[in-house]
Design an enzyme around this catalytic site. Sequence first.
Site, short mmCIF file in Angstrom:
data_model
loop_
_atom_site.label_atom_id
_atom_site.label_comp_id
_atom_site.label_asym_id
_atom_site.label_seq_id
_atom_site.Cartn_x
_atom_site.Cartn_y
_atom_site.Cartn_z
N HIS A 191 -27.31 -13.30 33.44
CA HIS A 191 -28.11 -14.47 33.32
C HIS A 191 -27.13 -15.79 33.45
CE1 HIS A 191 -31.92 -13.21 32.36
NE2 HIS A 191 -31.55 -12.51 31.26
N HIS A 201 -26.72 -7.05 31.99
CA HIS A 201 -27.94 -7.74 32.34
C HIS A 201 -27.68 -9.20 31.80
CE1 HIS A 201 -32.16 -8.79 32.21
NE2 HIS A 201 -31.83 -9.40 31.05
N GLU A 202 -27.18 -9.33 30.76
CA GLU A 202 -27.27 -10.80 29.83
C GLU A 202 -25.79 -11.40 30.65
OE1 GLU A 202 -29.20 -11.72 27.76
OE2 GLU A 202 -30.21 -9.99 27.44
N GLU A 251 -35.86 -12.48 34.55
CA GLU A 251 -35.36 -11.20 33.77
C GLU A 251 -35.40 -10.31 34.90
OE1 GLU A 251 -34.34 -10.50 30.81
OE2 GLU A 251 -34.69 -12.61 30.19
#
Length: 399
Positions: free
Chosen positions: A255, A251-252, A315
């Site tokens: 980004h 997930h990070e 997000e």
Amino acid sequence: MFCCNGFRKLCVQMRSLHVQQYGKCKQYSYTRLMPTTSHWYRSPLVVNSRISHLQSCKKYFSVSPVNRFPLPPIAAIVIRSFAKFFAMMLGIRIRRWWSKLSAKEKQQFWYNVHKRRKQITATIASVIGLFLVYCAAHMEFDPITGRRRLILFTHQQMVELANSISRELLSENQQAVLSTSHPLYKRALSIAMLVINANKPFDRLQNRKWSLVVVNDPRINAMVLPNGMIIVFTGLLYAANDEQVGVVLSHEIAHCFLDHHAVRLSLEHLLEVLWLIPLTIMWAVFPIPEAILGYVFGHYFKSIAMLLPYEREQEIEADKYGLMLAANACIDVRQAPIFWKRMEKLDPNNNETWWLSTHPSHKKRVKYIEDLLPYALQLRQQNGCPSLDRSYWSRFSLF
């Protein structure tokens, strides 16, 4: 989905990106995966690596050539603060100047404004037009999401900003940084490298210099800076298993993959520039106490109504494409909703005050991830990953 002679079609499926090969028509069963979007584009940049489940297809990344903001992000942030101070001082000077005018002078002023209304209107229209041209010149097409976004800063400028932030973080947490020989560091490193190596065909991951820092901190958190520095807190490593840590890191990394840092900073910069106009008018019209209250109200309104919803959308986007990165790395993506349900129990107030947060509510994230899970599981299967418990898959109609 077909690719016929003379056409190049950009196929975005979850976060897996390819341009199907010029020439003979081909059809892939892979189109049953994540909702797809096709876009036309020009001058693709070739990614030389291969994606195992998309054989005989060339991989491309393409972004529109744009002109960037000439100042580095740090300078732009500093100038923003001075610009707001200048706007307030200008508003106060205008108010004092107006209060000193006589009734006749005020009447003459409005008469002159009415007399030159066409010139004033033309000037305002020209300024608005130039502003729109400036924004249009900095719009970039993202072939991954299929959307255009405003980016004012180059990748190199964002890396320089991230280097400055990382130096500050390391200096503040110097005593808490674990050594490279620590078992928790080795564990985090193996998980991070699993995700990165599995997704190297994407040049946005391949062209970064990745590094890892593990901080002895009880917070259940992790972050990835634009310069490729992955920061993991030991609280996450203690609270989650390897599969769940892999989902969080995916997930990070998503980004970074989607340039969310540059997009968010560009939006903040744009809103700050637009905010200077009402800020000047507010300090020119209202007395100082009321102007201060208006400034505070405007600041929170801008955050709650504009910035925070955009960050929550990022997000959700990172959840979607991060799930694909995890599936490409053969991570058990079923652990994603389990992790967020655990986070919901640890932070029950998140569901009530989500509108004040940069992140969506845990309940919403769980529902969104569960909806995407069948597609992520099938992507994992097509990558040739070890099979999972089939009884779990039978819950979904797709299988």
